[in-house]
Design an enzyme around this catalytic site. Structure first.
Site, mmCIF file in Angstrom:
data_model
loop_
_atom_site.group_PDB
_atom_site.id
_atom_site.type_symbol
_atom_site.label_atom_id
_atom_site.label_comp_id
_atom_site.label_asym_id
_atom_site.label_seq_id
_atom_site.Cartn_x
_atom_site.Cartn_y
_atom_site.Cartn_z
ATOM 1 N N SER A 287 0.854 -1.187 0.000
ATOM 2 C CA SER A 287 0.000 0.000 0.000
ATOM 3 C C SER A 287 0.889 1.235 0.000
ATOM 4 O O SER A 287 2.096 1.154 0.312
ATOM 5 C CB SER A 287 -0.878 -0.002 1.257
ATOM 6 O OG SER A 287 -1.512 1.247 1.454
ATOM 7 N N TYR B 136 -3.073 -0.317 10.422
ATOM 8 C CA TYR B 136 -3.024 -0.706 9.017
ATOM 9 C C TYR B 136 -1.662 -0.356 8.416
ATOM 10 O O TYR B 136 -1.033 -1.167 7.721
ATOM 11 C CB TYR B 136 -4.141 -0.002 8.239
ATOM 12 C CG TYR B 136 -4.186 -0.305 6.762
ATOM 13 C CD1 TYR B 136 -4.845 -1.431 6.281
ATOM 14 C CD2 TYR B 136 -3.582 0.545 5.830
ATOM 15 C CE1 TYR B 136 -4.895 -1.713 4.923
ATOM 16 C CE2 TYR B 136 -3.622 0.271 4.475
ATOM 17 C CZ TYR B 136 -4.277 -0.855 4.023
ATOM 18 O OH TYR B 136 -4.322 -1.128 2.669
#
Length: 255
Positions: free
Chosen positions: A146, A159
């Site tokens: 990501s 996250y």
């Protein structure tokens, strides 16, 4: 000759978390490049719908439901795929979740949940598939990182921690397994309009900020991740190892 470098005909790919969103799009891309694809999710009904859609597009698709956060179930499922469907040539570790919340109040149970889904799963599935790839002395593993493998944003610190770990796990996997002719790389998506980002897509303030922050001036489309996946899964990337390719419309290039 150059086109053949990207041909995946005769290859078999397992894509975790692929009943929708990015995972399904990656499966579609690999399938259109010639690979047989094995979709994975926990919910069999949603998996069946995705398989039906891919088959309607002329892609050789199969669904195998199992929980990627359960080490025993993962090992059993991978062994069954290898025995009954065929060798896994390409693994895409896409499964993951997002759980937002202020760090000071973040529930411990939720922390463990997101670590299991985003990090443990990559290790579990890679280890299970990797053992077979080592025996064959070949394989491609693509982890989905990501932008948050490099950056951070309010309310998603856990996250961010997991995606940073996926980046370094990719490097570690390369260091251990490149000697077996296995290429392990990662893709770092920017902001894409997917079910995982539904809350952000529907937030007018964030939508406006994102479009101004991204040099391309828009959200990404999931099909725009397919090219990077095809490249990393193909013989064109036979000497590419331990890398993370960011597909982000230029977000990391500018401040």
């Amino acid at each position: 000759m150059s086109i053949q470098l990207f041909d995946l005909t005769g290859k078999r790919a397992l894509i975790t978390g692929s009943s929708q969103g990015i995972g399904l799009s990656l499966a579609e891309g690999l399938g259109k490049a010639g690979a047989s694809v094995i979709l994975n999710a926990r919910t069999a009904s949603r998996l069946d719908e995705a398989v039906t859609a891919l088959r309607a597009a002329g892609i050789d698709a199969t669904g195998v439901a199992f929980d990627v956060t359960d080490h025993v179930k993962v090992s059993e499922a991978v062994a069954k795929i290898e025995a009954e469907i065929g060798p896994i040539d390409i693994l895409v570790n896409n499964a993951g979740i997002q759980r937002r919340g202020p760090l000071e109040d973040y529930p411990i149970d939720t922390w463990h949940e997101i670590v299991r889904a985003n990090l443990d799963s990559v290790f579990f599935v890679s280890q299970a598939v990797g053992k077979f790839m080592i025996g064959r002395q070949r394989g491609k593993i693509i982890n989905i990182g990501s932008l948050m493998s490099e950056q951070a944003r309010y309310s998603i610190a856990p996250y961010t921690a997991t995606k940073g770990a996926v980046k370094n796990l990719t490097k570690g996997m390369c260091t251990d397994w490149a000697r077996y002719n296995i290429q392990i790389n990662a893709i770092g998506p920017g902001y894409f309009a997917t079910p995982l980002n539904k809350a952000l897509v529907e937030n007018p303030e964030f939508d406006s900020w994102l479009k101004k922050r991204t040099p391309a001036g828009r959200w990404g489309r999931t099909e725009e991740l397919q090219g990077a996946a095809i490249f990393l899964a193909s013989s064109a990337a036979d000497f590419v190892n331990g890398q993370i390719i960011y597909v982000d419309g230029g977000v990391l290039a500018t401040i």
